[in-house]
Design a protein around this motif. Structure first.
Motif, PDB file in Angstrom:
ATOM      1  N   PRO A  96      29.488  38.098  40.465  1.00 35.62           N
ATOM      2  CA  PRO A  96      30.429  37.088  40.961  1.00 35.62           C
ATOM      3  C   PRO A  96      29.689  36.075  41.834  1.00 35.62           C
ATOM      4  CG  PRO A  96      31.244  39.331  41.340  1.00 35.62           C
ATOM      5  CD  PRO A  96      29.823  39.469  40.895  1.00 35.62           C
ATOM      6  N   MET A  97      30.209  34.863  41.947  1.00 34.67           N
ATOM      7  CA  MET A  97      29.522  33.820  42.695  1.00 34.67           C
ATOM      8  C   MET A  97      29.295  34.214  44.153  1.00 34.67           C
ATOM      9  SD  MET A  97      27.978  31.019  42.568  1.00 34.67           S
ATOM     10  CE  MET A  97      28.432  30.598  40.873  1.00 34.67           C
ATOM     11  N   SER A  98      30.275  34.877  44.787  1.00 36.80           N
ATOM     12  CA  SER A  98      30.120  35.281  46.180  1.00 36.80           C
ATOM     13  C   SER A  98      28.976  36.290  46.340  1.00 36.80           C
ATOM     14  CB  SER A  98      31.418  35.894  46.709  1.00 36.80           C
ATOM     15  OG  SER A  98      31.796  37.022  45.923  1.00 36.80           O
ATOM     16  N   ALA A  99      28.879  37.225  45.379  1.00 38.56           N
ATOM     17  CA  ALA A  99      27.807  38.223  45.429  1.00 38.56           C
ATOM     18  C   ALA A  99      26.462  37.566  45.165  1.00 38.56           C
ATOM     19  CB  ALA A  99      28.066  39.324  44.409  1.00 38.56           C
ATOM     20  N   LEU A 100      26.449  36.604  44.252  1.00 37.17           N
ATOM     21  CA  LEU A 100      25.203  35.910  43.928  1.00 37.17           C
ATOM     22  C   LEU A 100      24.663  35.164  45.159  1.00 37.17           C
ATOM     23  CD1 LEU A 100      23.209  35.193  41.638  1.00 37.17           C
ATOM     24  CD2 LEU A 100      24.592  33.145  41.223  1.00 37.17           C
ATOM     25  N   ARG A 101      25.571  34.535  45.916  1.00 35.35           N
ATOM     26  CA  ARG A 101      25.130  33.825  47.121  1.00 35.35           C
ATOM     27  C   ARG A 101      24.509  34.795  48.126  1.00 35.35           C
ATOM     28  NH1 ARG A 101      29.876  30.498  46.353  1.00 35.35           N
ATOM     29  NH2 ARG A 101      31.089  31.944  47.629  1.00 35.35           N
ATOM     30  N   GLU A 102      25.098  35.979  48.262  1.00 36.89           N
ATOM     31  CA  GLU A 102      24.552  36.972  49.192  1.00 36.89           C
ATOM     32  C   GLU A 102      23.152  37.409  48.763  1.00 36.89           C
ATOM     33  OE1 GLU A 102      26.254  39.410  51.574  1.00 36.89           O
ATOM     34  OE2 GLU A 102      28.375  39.067  51.197  1.00 36.89           O
ATOM     35  N   VAL A 103      22.967  37.600  47.463  1.00 42.10           N
ATOM     36  CA  VAL A 103      21.667  38.043  46.951  1.00 42.10           C
ATOM     37  C   VAL A 103      20.622  36.950  47.164  1.00 42.10           C
ATOM     38  CG1 VAL A 103      20.375  38.743  44.902  1.00 42.10           C
ATOM     39  CG2 VAL A 103      22.697  39.605  45.268  1.00 42.10           C
ATOM     40  N   VAL A 104      20.994  35.694  46.911  1.00 45.80           N
ATOM     41  CA  VAL A 104      20.062  34.586  47.119  1.00 45.80           C
ATOM     42  C   VAL A 104      19.681  34.488  48.589  1.00 45.80           C
ATOM     43  CG1 VAL A 104      19.797  32.084  47.048  1.00 45.80           C
ATOM     44  CG2 VAL A 104      20.827  33.282  45.113  1.00 45.80           C
ATOM     45  N   ILE A 117      17.199  45.509  43.343  1.00 51.54           N
ATOM     46  CA  ILE A 117      17.947  46.774  43.376  1.00 51.54           C
ATOM     47  C   ILE A 117      18.158  47.219  44.826  1.00 51.54           C
ATOM     48  CG2 ILE A 117      17.843  49.220  42.770  1.00 51.54           C
ATOM     49  CD1 ILE A 117      16.387  48.394  40.204  1.00 51.54           C
ATOM     50  N   GLU A 118      17.129  47.080  45.635  1.00 51.22           N
ATOM     51  CA  GLU A 118      17.256  47.404  47.060  1.00 51.22           C
ATOM     52  C   GLU A 118      18.329  46.542  47.709  1.00 51.22           C
ATOM     53  OE1 GLU A 118      14.736  45.943  50.729  1.00 51.22           O
ATOM     54  OE2 GLU A 118      13.630  47.475  49.616  1.00 51.22           O
ATOM     55  N   CYS A 119      18.335  45.263  47.356  1.00 54.46           N
ATOM     56  CA  CYS A 119      19.322  44.338  47.891  1.00 54.46           C
ATOM     57  C   CYS A 119      20.739  44.739  47.471  1.00 54.46           C
ATOM     58  CB  CYS A 119      18.998  42.931  47.418  1.00 54.46           C
ATOM     59  SG  CYS A 119      20.240  41.696  47.829  1.00 54.46           S
ATOM     60  N   PHE A 120      20.920  45.088  46.201  1.00 57.02           N
ATOM     61  CA  PHE A 120      22.241  45.486  45.716  1.00 57.02           C
ATOM     62  C   PHE A 120      22.775  46.665  46.522  1.00 57.02           C
ATOM     63  CE2 PHE A 120      20.948  43.967  41.187  1.00 57.02           C
ATOM     64  CZ  PHE A 120      21.090  42.658  41.601  1.00 57.02           C
ATOM     65  N   ASN A 121      21.901  47.627  46.774  1.00 57.78           N
ATOM     66  CA  ASN A 121      22.324  48.810  47.524  1.00 57.78           C
ATOM     67  C   ASN A 121      22.652  48.475  48.979  1.00 57.78           C
ATOM     68  OD1 ASN A 121      22.148  50.910  45.506  1.00 57.78           O
ATOM     69  ND2 ASN A 121      19.929  50.698  45.596  1.00 57.78           N
ATOM     70  N   MET A 122      21.829  47.621  49.583  1.00 59.52           N
ATOM     71  CA  MET A 122      22.066  47.251  50.979  1.00 59.52           C
ATOM     72  C   MET A 122      23.365  46.483  51.146  1.00 59.52           C
ATOM     73  SD  MET A 122      18.379  46.170  52.579  1.00 59.52           S
ATOM     74  CE  MET A 122      19.190  45.826  54.135  1.00 59.52           C
ATOM     75  N   LEU A 123      23.709  45.664  50.161  1.00 55.72           N
ATOM     76  CA  LEU A 123      24.925  44.864  50.246  1.00 55.72           C
ATOM     77  C   LEU A 123      26.159  45.630  49.802  1.00 55.72           C
ATOM     78  CD1 LEU A 123      23.554  41.454  48.906  1.00 55.72           C
ATOM     79  CD2 LEU A 123      23.997  42.105  51.265  1.00 55.72           C
ATOM     80  N   GLY A 124      25.966  46.879  49.405  1.00 51.41           N
ATOM     81  CA  GLY A 124      27.103  47.729  49.079  1.00 51.41           C
ATOM     82  C   GLY A 124      27.714  47.498  47.721  1.00 51.41           C
ATOM     83  N   PHE A 125      26.947  46.988  46.766  1.00 51.76           N
ATOM     84  CA  PHE A 125      27.470  46.792  45.427  1.00 51.76           C
ATOM     85  C   PHE A 125      27.784  48.154  44.810  1.00 51.76           C
ATOM     86  CE2 PHE A 125      25.137  42.487  44.627  1.00 51.76           C
ATOM     87  CZ  PHE A 125      25.873  41.938  45.646  1.00 51.76           C
ATOM     88  N   SER A 126      28.752  48.182  43.925  1.00 45.73           N
ATOM     89  CA  SER A 126      29.142  49.446  43.292  1.00 45.73           C
ATOM     90  C   SER A 126      28.013  49.964  42.398  1.00 45.73           C
ATOM     91  CB  SER A 126      30.403  49.244  42.448  1.00 45.73           C
ATOM     92  OG  SER A 126      30.115  48.414  41.326  1.00 45.73           O
ATOM     93  N   PRO A 127      27.893  51.289  42.260  1.00 44.02           N
ATOM     94  CA  PRO A 127      26.852  51.858  41.383  1.00 44.02           C
ATOM     95  C   PRO A 127      26.953  51.330  39.952  1.00 44.02           C
ATOM     96  CG  PRO A 127      27.819  53.576  42.752  1.00 44.02           C
ATOM     97  CD  PRO A 127      28.654  52.339  42.960  1.00 44.02           C
ATOM     98  N   GLU A 128      28.189  51.083  39.494  1.00 45.75           N
ATOM     99  CA  GLU A 128      28.369  50.582  38.126  1.00 45.75           C
ATOM    100  C   GLU A 128      27.761  49.183  37.981  1.00 45.75           C
ATOM    101  OE1 GLU A 128      30.790  51.693  40.068  1.00 45.75           O
ATOM    102  OE2 GLU A 128      31.171  53.664  39.145  1.00 45.75           O
ATOM    103  N   LEU A 129      27.994  48.348  38.985  1.00 53.45           N
ATOM    104  CA  LEU A 129      27.451  46.991  38.938  1.00 53.45           C
ATOM    105  C   LEU A 129      25.929  47.019  39.022  1.00 53.45           C
ATOM    106  CD1 LEU A 129      27.837  43.932  38.916  1.00 53.45           C
ATOM    107  CD2 LEU A 129      28.093  44.020  41.409  1.00 53.45           C
ATOM    108  N   VAL A 130      25.414  47.844  39.900  1.00 52.09           N
ATOM    109  CA  VAL A 130      23.956  47.945  40.037  1.00 52.09           C
ATOM    110  C   VAL A 130      23.333  48.407  38.737  1.00 52.09           C
ATOM    111  CG1 VAL A 130      22.071  49.120  41.238  1.00 52.09           C
ATOM    112  CG2 VAL A 130      24.089  48.367  42.522  1.00 52.09           C
ATOM    113  N   SER A 131      23.949  49.409  38.119  1.00 52.98           N
ATOM    114  CA  SER A 131      23.414  49.953  36.866  1.00 52.98           C
ATOM    115  C   SER A 131      23.462  48.910  35.754  1.00 52.98           C
ATOM    116  CB  SER A 131      24.220  51.191  36.463  1.00 52.98           C
ATOM    117  OG  SER A 131      23.780  51.683  35.224  1.00 52.98           O
ATOM    118  N   ARG A 132      24.562  48.164  35.663  1.00 48.26           N
ATOM    119  CA  ARG A 132      24.708  47.178  34.595  1.00 48.26           C
ATOM    120  C   ARG A 132      23.686  46.049  34.734  1.00 48.26           C
ATOM    121  NH1 ARG A 132      29.366  45.488  35.641  1.00 48.26           N
ATOM    122  NH2 ARG A 132      28.997  43.339  36.337  1.00 48.26           N
TER     123      ARG A 132
END
Length: 318
Positions: A96-104, A117-132
């Motif tokens: 999602p655009m909001s998540a993309l801004r956080e990652v950037v 991957i480290e960033c996804f985990n730190m920002l609390g993304f769901s395991p399903e989203l991280v895996s996909r």
């Protein structure tokens, strides 16, 4: 443990060979000689933040350790990483655009798969989203240059602790906004190992420490002032003032008397009377040991002001 770093060809003209003494390194030099740049490079390489290191202007970086081994990274090695890096904005179809801004904000425009991957985990993304999303990174697994992999392994072995980076007070530097985002979004998750353990924005931590220290000193000023009044009252009631001792010569100097009087109050009203009070006190002290009871009471109180002044002076130097 890392014991030294050499930066060769910095800005195409400077070579630095720096050694850590008992785990410490102090950099001293004139403005523009590269102190901040050296710290930034040291941080980027120990944190294995290769995309940010690619933005620095140098030829070769060499790290040394206490086991007499070393590793080196050149700009050519980093250039070979381009195919391994992921353009974060290319993830717009998966995030999602909001998540993309956080990652950037956290990773920048380019990042390694591991960092994402480290960033996804730190920002609390769901395991399903991280895996996909991370499933798309597998094609990159064979693109990491051998030289970078060797550097990763060497740094992992010789720098096992967290990286603590306190940027210098230069708000205009290009990576500052990114660091501010990390501060706002930094979270701690069990079993998640991150390159950055603590990041402070500019000198904000120092500012807070100074404010706290000033607040403590002000409280001690008020407390010690009350204690002087109580002790003096007690000393007069119990006639302790009769045992007053001669003051050290340092406290009989006019300038010193003014400083001690000023330490009692910072009000301008009080300062207007200092010359008159100082003159009377000096006249009294000039009697040496021929003091009457009134003189002893005045000297007794002045001695308490001296003791308070010395206590506060020590407190300021802590």
């Amino acid at each position: 443990m890392v014991t030294g770093i050499s930066i060769l060809g910095l800005w195409g003209e400077r070579n630095y060979r720096l050694k850590f003494i008992e785990g410490s390194l102090i950099l001293v030099g004139e403005n523009g000689c590269g102190k901040t740049t050296v710290l930034r490079i040291l941080y980027f390489i120990l944190a294995r933040n290769w995309p940010m290191l690619m933005e620095e202007d140098f030829d070769i970086i060499e790290l040394e350790s206490d086991d007499k081994t070393s590793c080196s990274i050149s700009t050519l090695d980093l250039q070979e990483m381009k195919n391994y890096l992921i353009n974060v904005r290319d993830l717009s179809d998966d995030l999602p655009m909001s998540a993309l801004r956080e990652v950037v904000t956290y990773c920048g425009k380019l990042a390694t798969p591991e960092k994402l991957i480290e960033c996804f985990n730190m920002l609390g993304f769901s395991p399903e989203l991280v895996s996909r999303v991370s499933s798309n990174f597998e094609i990159k697994s064979d693109m990491l240059p051998t030289s970078i992999q060797k550097a990763n392994d060497w740094i992992n072995k010789h720098n096992t602790g967290p990286i603590i980076y306190l940027p210098t007070y230069r708000r205009s530097e290009r990576y500052q906004q990114r660091l501010e985002g990390k501060i706002r979004r930094h979270r701690v998750y069990d079993n998640i190992i991150t390159d950055i353990e603590v990041v402070k924005e500019g000198m904000s931590d120092v500012d807070e420490t100074i404010k706290q220290k000033i607040s403590e000193i002000k409280k001690e000023y008020a407390k010690s002032s009350s204690e002087v009044n109580i002790k003096c009252f007690k000393g007069i009631l119990t006639r302790e003032y009769e045992n007053v001792k001669a003051l050290a010569d340092d406290y009989l100097e006019p300038d010193t008397i003014s400083i001690i009087f000023n330490s009692v109050s910072g009000n301008d009203v009080f300062i207007d009377n200092i010359d008159q009070l100082k003159k009377k006190l000096l006249q009294l002290l000039s009697k040496n040991s021929q003091y009457d009871e009134y003189d002893k009471i005045v000297i007794y109180f002045y001695q308490m002001l001296v003791d308070r002044f010395e206590y506060l002076k020590k407190l300021k130097n802590l």
